[in-house]
Motif scaffolding. Structure first.
Motif, PDB file in Angstrom:
ATOM      1  N   ALA B  17       0.517  -1.739   0.382  1.00 27.88           N
ATOM      2  CA  ALA B  17       0.180   0.438  -0.080  1.00 27.88           C
ATOM      3  C   ALA B  17       0.715   1.112   0.156  1.00 27.88           C
ATOM      4  CB  ALA B  17      -1.181  -0.260   1.292  1.00 27.88           C
ATOM      5  N   PRO B  18       0.335   2.490  -0.060  1.00 19.59           N
ATOM      6  CA  PRO B  18       0.935   3.850  -0.234  1.00 19.59           C
ATOM      7  C   PRO B  18       1.374   3.961   1.200  1.00 19.59           C
ATOM      8  CG  PRO B  18      -1.260   4.294  -1.377  1.00 19.59           C
ATOM      9  CD  PRO B  18      -1.395   2.212  -1.318  1.00 19.59           C
ATOM     10  N   VAL B  19       2.008   4.529   1.353  1.00 13.39           N
ATOM     11  CA  VAL B  19       2.238   5.326   2.217  1.00 13.39           C
ATOM     12  C   VAL B  19       2.541   6.857   2.709  1.00 13.39           C
ATOM     13  CG1 VAL B  19       4.557   5.269   4.712  1.00 13.39           C
ATOM     14  CG2 VAL B  19       3.713   2.990   2.830  1.00 13.39           C
ATOM     15  N   GLU B  20       2.021   7.441   3.806  1.00 12.21           N
ATOM     16  CA  GLU B  20       2.732   9.424   3.216  1.00 12.21           C
ATOM     17  C   GLU B  20       2.738   9.406   5.005  1.00 12.21           C
ATOM     18  OE1 GLU B  20       1.001  13.229   0.977  1.00 12.21           O
ATOM     19  OE2 GLU B  20      -0.198  12.418   3.077  1.00 12.21           O
ATOM     20  N   LEU B  21       3.538   9.793   5.523  1.00 15.76           N
ATOM     21  CA  LEU B  21       4.095  10.272   6.815  1.00 15.76           C
ATOM     22  C   LEU B  21       3.844  11.253   6.481  1.00 15.76           C
ATOM     23  CD1 LEU B  21       7.168   7.577   7.611  1.00 15.76           C
ATOM     24  CD2 LEU B  21       4.277   8.043   8.159  1.00 15.76           C
ATOM     25  N   PRO B  31      14.131  27.069   5.698  1.00 15.82           N
ATOM     26  CA  PRO B  31      14.402  26.166   6.513  1.00 15.82           C
ATOM     27  C   PRO B  31      15.871  25.234   5.186  1.00 15.82           C
ATOM     28  CG  PRO B  31      12.273  25.519   5.654  1.00 15.82           C
ATOM     29  CD  PRO B  31      12.681  27.106   5.383  1.00 15.82           C
ATOM     30  N   GLU B  32      16.258  24.213   6.077  1.00 15.39           N
ATOM     31  CA  GLU B  32      16.722  23.067   5.561  1.00 15.39           C
ATOM     32  C   GLU B  32      16.104  22.056   6.557  1.00 15.39           C
ATOM     33  OE1 GLU B  32      18.176  22.792   3.342  1.00 15.39           O
ATOM     34  OE2 GLU B  32      19.215  20.611   2.946  1.00 15.39           O
ATOM     35  N   LEU B  33      15.716  21.055   5.514  1.00 10.09           N
ATOM     36  CA  LEU B  33      14.133  19.537   6.514  1.00 10.09           C
ATOM     37  C   LEU B  33      14.968  18.418   6.187  1.00 10.09           C
ATOM     38  CD1 LEU B  33      11.318  21.693   5.099  1.00 10.09           C
ATOM     39  CD2 LEU B  33      11.434  20.620   7.858  1.00 10.09           C
ATOM     40  N   PHE B  34      14.851  17.491   6.266  1.00 16.67           N
ATOM     41  CA  PHE B  34      15.586  16.045   6.801  1.00 16.67           C
ATOM     42  C   PHE B  34      14.406  15.480   7.136  1.00 16.67           C
ATOM     43  CE2 PHE B  34      19.720  17.559   6.203  1.00 16.67           C
ATOM     44  CZ  PHE B  34      19.349  19.606   6.878  1.00 16.67           C
ATOM     45  N   TRP B  35      14.878  13.486   6.857  1.00 18.50           N
ATOM     46  CA  TRP B  35      13.684  12.846   7.329  1.00 18.50           C
ATOM     47  C   TRP B  35      14.941  12.058   7.487  1.00 18.50           C
ATOM     48  CZ3 TRP B  35       8.404  11.702   9.342  1.00 18.50           C
ATOM     49  CH2 TRP B  35       8.174  12.498   8.050  1.00 18.50           C
ATOM     50  N   GLY B  58      12.876   4.216  -1.949  1.00 20.15           N
ATOM     51  CA  GLY B  58      12.145   4.521  -2.392  1.00 20.15           C
ATOM     52  C   GLY B  58      11.058   5.402  -1.655  1.00 20.15           C
ATOM     53  N   PHE B  59      11.746   5.968  -1.184  1.00 23.22           N
ATOM     54  CA  PHE B  59      11.029   7.840  -0.599  1.00 23.22           C
ATOM     55  C   PHE B  59      11.517   8.414  -0.776  1.00 23.22           C
ATOM     56  CE2 PHE B  59       8.633   5.390   3.293  1.00 23.22           C
ATOM     57  CZ  PHE B  59       9.634   4.064   3.778  1.00 23.22           C
ATOM     58  N   THR B  60      10.673   9.364  -1.288  1.00 25.39           N
ATOM     59  CA  THR B  60      10.496  10.863  -1.611  1.00 25.39           C
ATOM     60  C   THR B  60       9.579  11.460  -0.499  1.00 25.39           C
ATOM     61  OG1 THR B  60       9.030  10.546  -2.637  1.00 25.39           O
ATOM     62  CG2 THR B  60      10.769  10.146  -4.531  1.00 25.39           C
ATOM     63  N   ALA B  61      10.621  12.862  -0.465  1.00 23.68           N
ATOM     64  CA  ALA B  61      10.091  14.318   0.051  1.00 23.68           C
ATOM     65  C   ALA B  61       9.659  15.443  -0.464  1.00 23.68           C
ATOM     66  CB  ALA B  61       9.991  14.389   2.068  1.00 23.68           C
ATOM     67  N   ASP B  62       8.788  15.962  -0.736  1.00 24.59           N
ATOM     68  CA  ASP B  62       8.434  17.196  -1.143  1.00 24.59           C
ATOM     69  C   ASP B  62       8.524  18.245  -0.508  1.00 24.59           C
ATOM     70  OD1 ASP B  62       7.502  16.109  -4.476  1.00 24.59           O
ATOM     71  OD2 ASP B  62       9.696  16.625  -4.119  1.00 24.59           O
ATOM     72  N   LEU B  63       9.109  19.346  -0.336  1.00 22.75           N
ATOM     73  CA  LEU B  63       8.474  20.903   0.241  1.00 22.75           C
ATOM     74  C   LEU B  63       8.032  21.574   0.013  1.00 22.75           C
ATOM     75  CD1 LEU B  63       9.535  22.546   2.596  1.00 22.75           C
ATOM     76  CD2 LEU B  63      11.815  24.111   1.215  1.00 22.75           C
ATOM     77  N   ASN B  64       6.963  21.729   0.620  1.00 22.47           N
ATOM     78  CA  ASN B  64       6.067  22.589   0.168  1.00 22.47           C
ATOM     79  C   ASN B  64       6.310  23.837   0.956  1.00 22.47           C
ATOM     80  OD1 ASN B  64       2.935  23.929   0.027  1.00 22.47           O
ATOM     81  ND2 ASN B  64       2.351  22.033  -1.016  1.00 22.47           N
ATOM     82  N   LYS B  65       6.166  24.642   0.353  1.00 26.28           N
ATOM     83  CA  LYS B  65       6.348  26.330   1.302  1.00 26.28           C
ATOM     84  C   LYS B  65       4.936  26.529   2.216  1.00 26.28           C
ATOM     85  CE  LYS B  65      11.606  27.371   0.628  1.00 26.28           C
ATOM     86  NZ  LYS B  65      12.403  28.016  -0.068  1.00 26.28           N
ATOM     87  N   GLY B  66       4.462  26.734   0.709  1.00 25.67           N
ATOM     88  CA  GLY B  66       3.136  27.069   0.734  1.00 25.67           C
ATOM     89  C   GLY B  66       2.368  26.655   1.876  1.00 25.67           C
ATOM     90  N   GLU B  67       2.095  25.286   1.711  1.00 24.77           N
ATOM     91  CA  GLU B  67       1.628  24.520   3.190  1.00 24.77           C
ATOM     92  C   GLU B  67       2.538  24.645   4.136  1.00 24.77           C
ATOM     93  OE1 GLU B  67      -1.462  22.330   0.010  1.00 24.77           O
ATOM     94  OE2 GLU B  67       0.370  21.541   1.503  1.00 24.77           O
ATOM     95  N   SER B  69       5.181  22.372   4.553  1.00 23.54           N
ATOM     96  CA  SER B  69       4.746  20.907   4.909  1.00 23.54           C
ATOM     97  C   SER B  69       5.660  20.257   3.985  1.00 23.54           C
ATOM     98  CB  SER B  69       3.858  20.309   3.849  1.00 23.54           C
ATOM     99  OG  SER B  69       3.557  19.788   2.996  1.00 23.54           O
ATOM    100  N   PHE B  70       6.721  18.827   4.549  1.00 23.12           N
ATOM    101  CA  PHE B  70       7.745  18.210   4.141  1.00 23.12           C
ATOM    102  C   PHE B  70       6.999  17.023   4.223  1.00 23.12           C
ATOM    103  CE2 PHE B  70      11.491  17.134   1.803  1.00 23.12           C
ATOM    104  CZ  PHE B  70      12.441  16.593   2.814  1.00 23.12           C
ATOM    105  N   HIS B  71       6.000  15.968   3.605  1.00 25.14           N
ATOM    106  CA  HIS B  71       5.823  14.358   3.756  1.00 25.14           C
ATOM    107  C   HIS B  71       6.254  13.899   2.882  1.00 25.14           C
ATOM    108  CE1 HIS B  71       2.527  17.219   5.097  1.00 25.14           C
ATOM    109  NE2 HIS B  71       1.505  17.368   4.553  1.00 25.14           N
ATOM    110  N   LEU B  72       6.510  12.704   3.620  1.00 21.41           N
ATOM    111  CA  LEU B  72       7.691  11.908   2.724  1.00 21.41           C
ATOM    112  C   LEU B  72       6.273  10.446   2.332  1.00 21.41           C
ATOM    113  CD1 LEU B  72      10.611  10.425   3.019  1.00 21.41           C
ATOM    114  CD2 LEU B  72       9.339   8.991   5.582  1.00 21.41           C
TER     115      LEU B  72
END
Lengths: 113, 110
Positions: B17-21, B31-35, B58-67, B69-72
């Motif tokens: 199944a897909p995962v989103e953290l 900011p600089e963001l990390f997982w 297989g993990f990716t994360a996109d920085l969304n400055k408007g929201e 957020s940095f979801h994995l």
């Protein structure tokens, strides 16, 4: 390559006894050093950090203290342990003055009885 | 003050199944963001950082400055992905510590 060591790996101490946890980094110079406590459900709590020898910043007032006697050595201490000091203590380092990631040691599991 | 919020303490998904953290941050600067990930009985280690725009395991994360957020994300979860995941933020000064979220435990069910 750089490595970070912590010891001891586990420690059981009675209430009121002193504490000394040691962290050393190899393969780099003038690192920023950090002590964290990791508790279930509470994440990583920053305790102290240091940007140079003898320079310590405390994030949380508590029963603990930190010292940096050498460039790559960071020590976490207490004169008298409390039950609430039990936890998992992590040391980390980072290249000074950069936005690079932090690297963590293996941790010390402290149980105060 | 800077803050990192991971709203889920525990996330359980089935294998494949897909995962989103989720990770949201509060910081007025750039900011600089990390997982980071911590597998059972292993030390906390870096999974990925946003500036690298890379995919790790297989993990990716996109920085969304408007929201802010940095979801994995990962399209297909594997059992070996079960671990504790922490989102972290670095302020503009490299000498200040990373600010960590409280973490999300991911459990992938076979």
């Amino acid at each position: 390559s750089q490595t970070i060591h912590q010891w001891p790996a586990t420690l059981v101490q009675p209430v009121g006894s002193p504490l000394s946890l040691e962290c050393t980094v190899e393969g780099t110079s003038n690192p920023n050093l950090y002590w964290y406590r990791q508790a279930a459900g509470r994440g990583l709590q920053l305790l102290f950090y240091s940007v140079g020898i003898g320079q310590i910043s405390s994030e949380v007032p508590q029963n603990l203290s930190a010292s940096r006697p050498q460039d790559r050595q960071f020590i976490l201490s207490s004169k008298k342990l409390l039950l609430s000091d039990s936890g998992f203590y992590l040391c980390a380092w980072r290249r000074g003055g950069t936005l690079y990631e932090q690297y963590f040691g293996p941790g010390t599991r402290l149980t105060v009885t | 003050a800077q803050r990192v919020t991971q709203p889920e303490k525990l996330l359980s998904v089935f294998k494949g199944a897909p995962v989103e953290l989720k990770c949201n941050y509060s910081y007025s600067g750039s900011p600089e963001l990390f997982w980071y990930v911590q597998y059972s009985r292993q030390r906390l280690q870096l999974l990925l950082r946003h500036i690298s725009r890379e995919s790790i395991k297989g993990f990716t994360a996109d920085l969304n400055k408007g929201e802010t957020s940095f979801h994995l994300k990962k399209p297909f979860a594997q059992e070996e992905d079960s671990a504790m995941y922490y989102c972290a933020l670095s302020r503009e000064s490299g000498n200040t510590p990373l600010v960590f979220g409280k973490g999300t435990r991911l459990s992938v069910i076979a």
